[in-house]
Design a protein around this motif. Structure first.
Motif, PDB file in Angstrom:
ATOM      1  N   HIS A 269      41.877 -30.136 -39.319  1.00 15.69           N
ATOM      2  CA  HIS A 269      42.244 -29.747 -37.956  1.00 15.69           C
ATOM      3  C   HIS A 269      43.719 -30.008 -37.635  1.00 15.69           C
ATOM      4  CE1 HIS A 269      41.507 -28.633 -33.839  1.00 15.69           C
ATOM      5  NE2 HIS A 269      41.890 -29.801 -33.382  1.00 15.69           N
ATOM      6  N   GLY A 270      44.355 -30.895 -38.355  1.00 15.91           N
ATOM      7  CA  GLY A 270      45.753 -31.215 -38.088  1.00 15.91           C
ATOM      8  C   GLY A 270      46.649 -30.849 -39.261  1.00 15.91           C
ATOM      9  N   PRO A 271      47.172 -29.625 -39.339  1.00 14.53           N
ATOM     10  CA  PRO A 271      48.009 -29.252 -40.485  1.00 14.53           C
ATOM     11  C   PRO A 271      49.251 -30.112 -40.641  1.00 14.53           C
ATOM     12  CG  PRO A 271      48.018 -27.530 -38.800  1.00 14.53           C
ATOM     13  CD  PRO A 271      46.962 -28.510 -38.404  1.00 14.53           C
ATOM     14  N   PHE A 272      49.794 -30.600 -39.542  1.00  9.45           N
ATOM     15  CA  PHE A 272      50.967 -31.469 -39.626  1.00  9.45           C
ATOM     16  C   PHE A 272      50.607 -32.866 -40.124  1.00  9.45           C
ATOM     17  CE2 PHE A 272      49.148 -31.707 -35.446  1.00  9.45           C
ATOM     18  CZ  PHE A 272      49.180 -33.047 -35.102  1.00  9.45           C
ATOM     19  N   ILE A 273      49.314 -33.165 -40.164  1.00 14.24           N
ATOM     20  CA  ILE A 273      48.832 -34.427 -40.745  1.00 14.24           C
ATOM     21  C   ILE A 273      48.526 -34.237 -42.228  1.00 14.24           C
ATOM     22  CG2 ILE A 273      47.022 -36.195 -40.679  1.00 14.24           C
ATOM     23  CD1 ILE A 273      46.623 -35.508 -37.705  1.00 14.24           C
ATOM     24  N   ASP A 274      47.744 -33.206 -42.555  1.00 12.23           N
ATOM     25  CA  ASP A 274      47.304 -32.987 -43.934  1.00 12.23           C
ATOM     26  C   ASP A 274      48.377 -32.330 -44.802  1.00 12.23           C
ATOM     27  OD1 ASP A 274      44.622 -33.985 -44.083  1.00 12.23           O
ATOM     28  OD2 ASP A 274      43.978 -32.333 -42.810  1.00 12.23           O
ATOM     29  N   ALA A 275      49.211 -31.486 -44.215  1.00 15.77           N
ATOM     30  CA  ALA A 275      50.215 -30.746 -44.995  1.00 15.77           C
ATOM     31  C   ALA A 275      51.543 -30.721 -44.230  1.00 15.77           C
ATOM     32  CB  ALA A 275      49.737 -29.331 -45.285  1.00 15.77           C
ATOM     33  N   PRO A 276      52.180 -31.874 -44.049  1.00 18.42           N
ATOM     34  CA  PRO A 276      53.382 -31.929 -43.205  1.00 18.42           C
ATOM     35  C   PRO A 276      54.542 -31.092 -43.723  1.00 18.42           C
ATOM     36  CG  PRO A 276      53.038 -34.009 -44.375  1.00 18.42           C
ATOM     37  CD  PRO A 276      51.804 -33.207 -44.563  1.00 18.42           C
ATOM     38  N   GLU A 277      54.769 -31.085 -45.036  1.00 14.72           N
ATOM     39  CA  GLU A 277      55.904 -30.323 -45.572  1.00 14.72           C
ATOM     40  C   GLU A 277      55.672 -28.824 -45.431  1.00 14.72           C
ATOM     41  OE1 GLU A 277      54.238 -32.632 -47.340  1.00 14.72           O
ATOM     42  OE2 GLU A 277      55.660 -34.317 -47.402  1.00 14.72           O
ATOM     43  N   LYS A 278      54.479 -28.364 -45.744  1.00 15.41           N
ATOM     44  CA  LYS A 278      54.160 -26.943 -45.631  1.00 15.41           C
ATOM     45  C   LYS A 278      54.217 -26.493 -44.170  1.00 15.41           C
ATOM     46  CE  LYS A 278      52.918 -22.961 -47.317  1.00 15.41           C
ATOM     47  NZ  LYS A 278      53.848 -22.184 -48.165  1.00 15.41           N
ATOM     48  N   THR A 279      53.709 -27.320 -43.286  1.00 15.33           N
ATOM     49  CA  THR A 279      53.751 -27.001 -41.866  1.00 15.33           C
ATOM     50  C   THR A 279      55.193 -26.869 -41.387  1.00 15.33           C
ATOM     51  OG1 THR A 279      51.644 -28.134 -41.449  1.00 15.33           O
ATOM     52  CG2 THR A 279      53.108 -27.804 -39.563  1.00 15.33           C
ATOM     53  N   ARG A 280      56.035 -27.818 -41.762  1.00 19.69           N
ATOM     54  CA  ARG A 280      57.450 -27.753 -41.372  1.00 19.69           C
ATOM     55  C   ARG A 280      58.110 -26.492 -41.915  1.00 19.69           C
ATOM     56  NH1 ARG A 280      59.762 -32.210 -44.079  1.00 19.69           N
ATOM     57  NH2 ARG A 280      60.175 -30.747 -45.768  1.00 19.69           N
ATOM     58  N   GLU A 281      57.857 -26.173 -43.172  1.00 19.66           N
ATOM     59  CA  GLU A 281      58.451 -24.991 -43.792  1.00 19.66           C
ATOM     60  C   GLU A 281      58.050 -23.720 -43.046  1.00 19.66           C
ATOM     61  OE1 GLU A 281      57.640 -22.343 -47.795  1.00 19.66           O
ATOM     62  OE2 GLU A 281      57.270 -24.496 -47.889  1.00 19.66           O
ATOM     63  N   LEU A 282      56.776 -23.568 -42.749  1.00 17.32           N
ATOM     64  CA  LEU A 282      56.287 -22.358 -42.097  1.00 17.32           C
ATOM     65  C   LEU A 282      56.819 -22.228 -40.666  1.00 17.32           C
ATOM     66  CD1 LEU A 282      52.600 -22.376 -43.389  1.00 17.32           C
ATOM     67  CD2 LEU A 282      54.403 -20.753 -44.032  1.00 17.32           C
ATOM     68  N   VAL A 283      56.847 -23.330 -39.947  1.00 21.33           N
ATOM     69  CA  VAL A 283      57.318 -23.279 -38.564  1.00 21.33           C
ATOM     70  C   VAL A 283      58.807 -22.979 -38.508  1.00 21.33           C
ATOM     71  CG1 VAL A 283      57.649 -24.588 -36.435  1.00 21.33           C
ATOM     72  CG2 VAL A 283      55.500 -24.796 -37.699  1.00 21.33           C
ATOM     73  N   LEU A 284      59.602 -23.666 -39.319  1.00 18.97           N
ATOM     74  CA  LEU A 284      61.050 -23.447 -39.270  1.00 18.97           C
ATOM     75  C   LEU A 284      61.431 -22.054 -39.764  1.00 18.97           C
ATOM     76  CD1 LEU A 284      62.503 -26.925 -40.322  1.00 18.97           C
ATOM     77  CD2 LEU A 284      62.035 -26.019 -38.029  1.00 18.97           C
ATOM     78  N   ASP A 285      60.710 -21.536 -40.756  1.00 20.48           N
ATOM     79  CA  ASP A 285      60.961 -20.163 -41.206  1.00 20.48           C
ATOM     80  C   ASP A 285      60.650 -19.164 -40.095  1.00 20.48           C
ATOM     81  OD1 ASP A 285      61.826 -21.006 -43.669  1.00 20.48           O
ATOM     82  OD2 ASP A 285      59.997 -20.432 -44.758  1.00 20.48           O
ATOM     83  N   PHE A 286      59.571 -19.398 -39.375  1.00 24.02           N
ATOM     84  CA  PHE A 286      59.189 -18.534 -38.263  1.00 24.02           C
ATOM     85  C   PHE A 286      60.266 -18.557 -37.171  1.00 24.02           C
ATOM     86  CE2 PHE A 286      56.951 -18.389 -34.065  1.00 24.02           C
ATOM     87  CZ  PHE A 286      56.485 -17.076 -34.102  1.00 24.02           C
ATOM     88  N   VAL A 287      60.722 -19.743 -36.822  1.00 29.29           N
ATOM     89  CA  VAL A 287      61.765 -19.879 -35.798  1.00 29.29           C
ATOM     90  C   VAL A 287      63.032 -19.145 -36.221  1.00 29.29           C
ATOM     91  CG1 VAL A 287      63.284 -21.535 -34.629  1.00 29.29           C
ATOM     92  CG2 VAL A 287      60.847 -22.031 -34.876  1.00 29.29           C
ATOM     93  N   LYS A 288      63.383 -19.292 -37.487  1.00 31.04           N
ATOM     94  CA  LYS A 288      64.601 -18.644 -37.985  1.00 31.04           C
ATOM     95  C   LYS A 288      64.479 -17.135 -37.895  1.00 31.04           C
ATOM     96  CE  LYS A 288      67.723 -18.560 -41.958  1.00 31.04           C
ATOM     97  NZ  LYS A 288      68.005 -19.130 -43.303  1.00 31.04           N
ATOM     98  N   ARG A 289      63.328 -16.599 -38.224  1.00 28.66           N
ATOM     99  CA  ARG A 289      63.169 -15.145 -38.175  1.00 28.66           C
ATOM    100  C   ARG A 289      63.218 -14.630 -36.731  1.00 28.66           C
ATOM    101  NH1 ARG A 289      59.339 -16.335 -42.032  1.00 28.66           N
ATOM    102  NH2 ARG A 289      57.619 -16.111 -40.541  1.00 28.66           N
ATOM    103  N   VAL A 290      62.726 -15.435 -35.811  1.00 27.33           N
ATOM    104  CA  VAL A 290      62.667 -14.991 -34.413  1.00 27.33           C
ATOM    105  C   VAL A 290      64.026 -15.076 -33.730  1.00 27.33           C
ATOM    106  CG1 VAL A 290      61.662 -15.444 -32.133  1.00 27.33           C
ATOM    107  CG2 VAL A 290      60.210 -15.542 -34.166  1.00 27.33           C
TER     108      VAL A 290
END
Length: 294
Positions: A269-290
């Motif tokens: 239920h908490g991707p930033f808990i179980d997969a912090p690096e992947k979560t950071r990568e996906l969020v920051l890539d999304f922000v950059k594209r937007v």
């Protein structure tokens, strides 16, 4: 004012007052000239759940980080009247926080029930104050039929214990199971975080807990915003609370090609808990594209 959470001392904390006077505790960290991400926690916990994100230099070097305790939670005010949890009040809290840190447009990054605040903001004042939305295993908006339709049987079984007003033993057992079930890999949630989140639940009176859980949102402005607003959907395959496919059935028709979906294997239920690096990568890539410049 220096922040009191487990984050670097250069973070700033404020108590801002919403339109109805309710005090809202908030923190910010990083460079205000960078894209702003407003993190909104889920039911019964507080902004403490995002400590690991705020202590990660790769996050704060890329974006401006903001988080706050939603009304009824953590260090924010806890009015007990049901009308204090109406959709407009939730949006007024968000607008008060962003104004306090000089932000006019931001990304909402919601976790669990925190995702429903995007619908509040889309209704009041409207989606123009948002660059986009990030859902991390989220409830898209608060409508009883929708919420019950997207939850797992395991979470449904916990609801009576979470909302009880007179059975202390039942609540104590249930809240421990609820917090533990937020992580798929239980070792990823530190003892400090687990203890802090459990402590948050004790700060919340039962009447407030019920009002926060049972509030309703008009979904129409949020779904209409899907015509122009990008949304990043992150969801753990092993989520014990929400069923990804059912949430997507609710939002995909409205967001269409503006919806980016990632179902993360081995994540709960908490991707930033179980997969912090992947979560950071996906969020920051999304922000950059937007918005670029990350």
């Amino acid at each position: 004012m220096a922040a009191s959470s487990n984050v670097p001392p250069e973070s700033i904390s404020k108590v801002v007052h919403s339109a109805d006077g309710t005090p809202i505790y908030a923190e910010a960290l990083g460079d205000p000239s960078k894209p702003a991400l407003v993190f909104i926690h889920g039911f019964v916990v507080s902004l403490i759940c995002f400590d690991d994100i705020f202590s990660d230099p790769k996050w704060r070097e890329a974006v401006y980080l903001i988080r706050y305790d939603t009304r009824g939670h953590g260090r924010s005010g806890k009015p007990d009247a049901a009308e204090a949890y109406e959709s407009r009040r939730m949006s007024e809290d968000y607008m008060a926080v962003t104004a306090a840190f000089g932000v006019t447009k931001a990304f909402i990054v919601g976790w669990s029930m925190g995702g429903s605040f995007a619908a509040d903001v889309c209704a009041h004042p409207g989606p123009d104050v948002l660059h986009g939305i990030v859902f991390m295993d989220c409830v898209p908006f608060c409508q009883p039929a929708v919420v019950m339709g997207i939850t797992t049987p395991a979470l449904g079984a916990l609801v009576p214990g979470l909302l009880t007003t007179d059975d202390v033993a039942l609540f104590s057992r249930t809240i421990l199971e609820f917090i533990e079930s937020c992580a798929y890999d239980k070792t990823r949630m530190s003892y400090r975080t687990r203890a802090a989140l459990l402590g948050d639940s004790i700060l919340q009176p039962p009447a407030v807990r019920n009002a926060a859980f049972t509030r309703t949102t008009d979904p129409a402005p949020f779904l209409k915003a899907g015509a122009t607003l990008p949304l990043l959907f992150l969801h753990g395959r092993e989520d014990e609370h929400l069923v990804a496919e059912r949430v997507l059935e609710v939002i995909q028709p409205s967001f269409g090609e503006r919806l980016e979906v990632h179902i993360l294997e081995g994540v709960g239920h908490g991707p930033f808990i179980d997969a912090p690096e992947k979560t950071r990568e996906l969020v920051l890539d999304f922000v950059k594209r937007v918005v670029g410049n990350v």
